[in-house]
Scaffold this active site. Structure first.
Site, short mmCIF file in Angstrom:
data_model
loop_
_atom_site.label_atom_id
_atom_site.label_comp_id
_atom_site.label_asym_id
_atom_site.label_seq_id
_atom_site.Cartn_x
_atom_site.Cartn_y
_atom_site.Cartn_z
N GLU A 1 52.91 -27.56 -70.96
CA GLU A 1 52.21 -26.38 -71.47
C GLU A 1 50.71 -26.50 -71.30
OE1 GLU A 1 55.28 -25.68 -75.10
OE2 GLU A 1 53.15 -25.51 -75.49
N CYS B 1 43.53 -25.65 -73.44
CA CYS B 1 44.24 -26.68 -74.20
C CYS B 1 45.25 -27.29 -73.24
CB CYS B 1 44.92 -26.03 -75.41
SG CYS B 1 45.92 -27.17 -76.35
N CYS C 1 56.46 -36.45 -75.89
CA CYS C 1 55.59 -37.39 -76.60
C CYS C 1 56.46 -38.40 -77.33
CB CYS C 1 54.72 -36.65 -77.61
SG CYS C 1 53.56 -37.75 -78.48
N CYS D 1 55.95 -37.04 -84.41
CA CYS D 1 55.50 -36.36 -85.64
C CYS D 1 56.55 -35.32 -86.02
CB CYS D 1 54.13 -35.72 -85.43
SG CYS D 1 52.90 -36.93 -84.92
N CYS E 1 56.19 -31.43 -85.18
CA CYS E 1 55.67 -31.07 -83.86
C CYS E 1 56.81 -30.87 -82.86
CB CYS E 1 54.75 -32.19 -83.38
SG CYS E 1 54.26 -32.01 -81.66
N GLU F 1 50.39 -37.52 -76.22
CA GLU F 1 49.37 -38.30 -76.92
C GLU F 1 48.41 -38.87 -75.87
OE1 GLU F 1 48.02 -39.04 -79.84
OE2 GLU F 1 46.79 -40.42 -78.68
N SER G 1 42.25 -35.49 -78.54
CA SER G 1 42.85 -35.51 -79.87
C SER G 1 43.93 -36.59 -79.92
CB SER G 1 43.47 -34.14 -80.17
OG SER G 1 44.19 -34.17 -81.38
N SER H 1 44.17 -36.85 -85.75
CA SER H 1 45.14 -36.08 -86.53
C SER H 1 45.51 -36.88 -87.77
CB SER H 1 46.37 -35.78 -85.67
OG SER H 1 46.01 -34.97 -84.59
N LEU H 2 45.00 -36.46 -88.90
CA LEU H 2 45.14 -37.24 -90.13
C LEU H 2 46.35 -36.76 -90.94
CD1 LEU H 2 43.42 -39.55 -91.22
CD2 LEU H 2 42.03 -37.85 -92.44
N CYS I 1 51.86 -26.67 -80.48
CA CYS I 1 52.04 -27.71 -79.48
C CYS I 1 53.51 -27.87 -79.09
CB CYS I 1 51.50 -28.97 -80.14
SG CYS I 1 51.87 -30.49 -79.38
N1 SAH Z 1 49.00 -35.96 -79.70
C1 SAH Z 1 47.71 -35.52 -80.07
C2 SAH Z 1 47.29 -34.23 -79.41
C3 SAH Z 1 48.31 -33.15 -79.28
S1 SAH Z 1 48.80 -32.36 -80.77
C4 SAH Z 1 47.60 -35.43 -81.58
O1 SAH Z 1 48.62 -35.48 -82.25
O2 SAH Z 1 46.48 -35.33 -82.06
C5 SAH Z 1 47.36 -31.40 -81.23
C6 SAH Z 1 47.31 -31.04 -82.69
O3 SAH Z 1 48.31 -30.08 -83.01
C7 SAH Z 1 47.54 -32.23 -83.61
O4 SAH Z 1 46.59 -32.26 -84.65
C8 SAH Z 1 48.93 -31.95 -84.15
O5 SAH Z 1 49.14 -32.60 -85.37
C9 SAH Z 1 48.92 -30.46 -84.24
N2 SAH Z 1 50.27 -29.88 -84.32
C10 SAH Z 1 51.38 -30.28 -83.69
N3 SAH Z 1 52.43 -29.50 -84.02
C11 SAH Z 1 51.96 -28.58 -84.87
C12 SAH Z 1 52.56 -27.50 -85.58
N4 SAH Z 1 53.87 -27.22 -85.46
N5 SAH Z 1 51.78 -26.75 -86.40
C13 SAH Z 1 50.46 -27.03 -86.52
N6 SAH Z 1 49.84 -28.04 -85.90
C14 SAH Z 1 50.58 -28.82 -85.08
FE1 SF4 Z 2 52.81 -36.32 -80.16
FE2 SF4 Z 2 50.61 -35.16 -81.14
FE3 SF4 Z 2 53.00 -33.96 -81.35
FE4 SF4 Z 2 52.47 -36.13 -82.79
S1 SF4 Z 2 51.47 -34.13 -82.95
S2 SF4 Z 2 54.36 -35.77 -81.65
S3 SF4 Z 2 51.25 -37.30 -81.38
S4 SF4 Z 2 51.92 -34.40 -79.48
#
Ligand code: SAH
Ligand code: SF4
Length: 366
Positions: free
Chosen positions: A106, A119, A126, A130, A133, A184, A215, A238-239, A358
Site C-alpha cells: 500500500e 505514506c 510485518c 501489533c 494493525c 517496520e 516511524s 509508536s508508543l 495501515c
Molecule cells: N511499523 C511502523 C510504521 C507503520 S505503522 C510503526 O508501527 O510505527 C504507522 C502507524 O500506524 C503506527 O503508529 C501504528 O501504530 C499505526 N496504526 C497501525 N494500525 C492502526 C489502526 N488500525 N488504527 C490506527 N493506527 C494504526
Molecule cells: Fe508492524 Fe507497525 Fe503494524 Fe506494528 S503497527 S504490526 S510494527 S506495521
C-alpha cells in the site's frame, strides 16, 4: 545475413536489476564501467526523477547504444496499480501496488492541511504483530528492496503530476514522505536508509532535509544506529501505552525491547541528534484514552523533546477494540498541554471510508 545483436531486445523483467536501486553516484559508475560518458547518468536522472519516464526507450536524449545497454541489464521498476481508491472528501488516495513477484503493498497520497505527503511501505506484511494493525494481523512476507521503496515515491510523484492541471490540488510536487505504510522500517534498515538517500538527492525527487519521517514500533538497535549515523530524517516512535504491561499487550515487540530500553534509546537519539521525536499513540476506547493514560504518557515524556501524535483507532476485522469516542481525544490533548506543556496533534480521520489504516486495503482485497 545474420547480424549479431550486442544486446537481446527482450530480457525477462525479473532478471534485471531495478534502476531505482541506484544512487546517482552508482549510475555514474555504471556508465563509466560501460565506457559511456558520465554525463549520461545526469540525463538518465532527469528522465527518471524529473520527467518520471517509465522506461529507457522514453529517454530520446540518451544515445541508442546507451539505451540498449540499459535495457540489457536494468529496468525501470514501475509499480503497477492493482487497486486505487479515493476517499469521499478527495483528500486521500490509496494505491495497492503490485511488485514483480505478484506481492502487493500500500502507498497513500494525502493532501490535507496544506501538505502533500506520501505514506509508503517498507515491507510486505510485518513481523511485529501489533494487535490492532491490519498489516500485523497479516504476518511477514518479505522486505522491500530500496528500488521498491523509491518506486512508491515516484508513483505518487506521477499521480501528483497528472493531477497538476486540476484546480483542486494547488501542490504538484511531493514534499513529505512518511514510512507509515505496511511494515517496520527499522527491521529493513539498510534498504530504507538507502532509499531515503535517493529520495533526498537534489537532482532527483529532491525531498527537503527533514521532510522524511521514519516511524518505528520501537526497534531499539535501529533507533541507536539512527542516532549514531545521524541521517537527516525525523523519527516517530509508536508508543501506544506508558507502562510495560499495557504496551506489551498491544505491541508484542515490546517483550523484546522493553519500554525502559526504548525510552533510554529515545533519550540517546534526541541527545545525539538534537532532534525531537514524534510519539504516536493510537487511541483505543477505554484502553489507553483516559485522563490517567494521558498523565502517564505526560510523565513518561517529561524532559524529552517530544510531540505526541494521537491517532483514533481505525477498526480492523482482526481486533475488537473500538476507536476513542467523543471528546476523549480532545481531553487527552488538553491534559498533555495544560499539565505537561507537551504539544500534540490529533490525526484527522480523513480517508477512513477507504480503509486508510495501515494495511487495511491489502487485507480487504486479499
Ligand atoms: N511499523 C511502523 C510504521 C507503520 S505503522 C510503526 O508501527 O510505527 C504507522 C502507524 O500506524 C503506527 O503508529 C501504528 O501504530 C499505526 N496504526 C497501525 N494500525 C492502526 C489502526 N488500525 N488504527 C490506527 N493506527 C494504526
Ligand atoms: Fe508492524 Fe507497525 Fe503494524 Fe506494528 S503497527 S504490526 S510494527 S506495521
Amino acid at each position: 545475413m545474420l547480424r549479431l545483436v550486442a544486446y537481446p531486445s527482450r530480457v525477462p523483467a525479473e532478471t534485471l536489476k531495478d534502476i531505482y536501486e541506484f544512487t546517482r553516484e552508482e549510475a555514474r559508475q555504471w556508465m563509466v564501467r560501460h565506457d559511456f560518458s558520465p554525463v549520461h547518468a545526469a540525463r538518465l536522472w532527469n528522465y527518471l526523477y524529473l520527467e518520471l519516464a517509465e522506461n529507457f526507450d522514453a529517454m530520446p536524449e540518451l544515445p541508442a547504444r546507451v539505451r540498449a545497454a540499459l535495457n540489457a541489464e536494468l529496468r525501470v521498476g514501475v509499480l503497477s496499480t492493482a487497486v486505487e481508491t479515493d476517499s469521499s472528501d478527495g483528500f486521500t488516495r490509496k494505491y495497492l501496488l503490485e511488485l514483480t513477484d505478484g506481492e502487493r503493498i500500500e502507498t497513500v497520497l494525502m493532501r490535507f492541511t496544506g501538505r502533500v505527503t506520501a505514506c509508503i511501505s517498507s515491507q510486505v506484511g510485518c513481523a511485529m504483530g501489533c494487535v490492532f494493525c491490519a498489516t500485523g494481523q497479516m504476518g511477514y512476507t518479505r522486505h522491500l528492496t530500496t528500488g521498491e521503496i523509491v518506486a512508491q515515491a515516484v508513483h505518487i510523484s506521477r499521480v501528483l503530476h497528472q493531477l497538476g492541471g486540476t484546480a483542486d490540488t494547488g501542490h504538484h510536487r511531493l514534499r513529505n514522505v512518511v514510512f507509515m505504510g505496511m511494515g517496520e522500517p527499522l527491521h529493513n534498515y539498510d534498504a530504507v536508509i538507502k532509499a531515503t538517500e535517493i529520495l533526498r538527492d537534489p537532482n532527483g525527487l529532491a525531498l527537503g532535509a527533514e521532510r522524511i519521517t521514519v516511524s518505528t514500533v520501537g526497534v531499539v538497535p535501529g533507533i541507536l544506529r539512527l542516532a549514531r549515523e545521524n541521517h537527516p530524517v525525523h523519527l516517530a516512535v509508536s508508543l501506544h501505552a506508558a507502562t510495560q504491561a499495557e504496551r506489551a499487550a498491544l505491541v508484542p515487540a515490546a517483550k523484546k525491547w522493553t519500554l525502559d530500553e526504548l525510552m533510554a534509546a529515545c533519550r540517546t537519539y534526541s541527545e545525539t541528534t538534537g532532534r525531537r521525536i514524534f510519539y504516536e499513540w493510537t487511541l483505543i476506547e477505554g484502553q489507553n484514552d483516559t485522563p490517567e493514560h494521558a498523565r502517564a504518557v505526560g510523565r513518561l515524556l517529561t524532559g524529552l523533546p517530544a510531540q505526541v501524535n494521537l491517532i483514533p483507532l481505525n477498526p480492523t476485522s482482526g481486533y475488537d477494540g473500538a476507536p476513542t469516542r467523543g471528546e476523549a481525544a480532545k481531553r487527552f490533548q488538553k491534559i498533555l498541554a495544560d499539565e505537561f506543556s507537551l504539544p500534540s496533534t490529533v490525526r484527522q480521520r480523513r480517508g477512513i471510508d477507504i480503509a486508510a489504516g495501515c494495511g487495511q486495503l491489502a487485507a480487504e482485497s486479499a
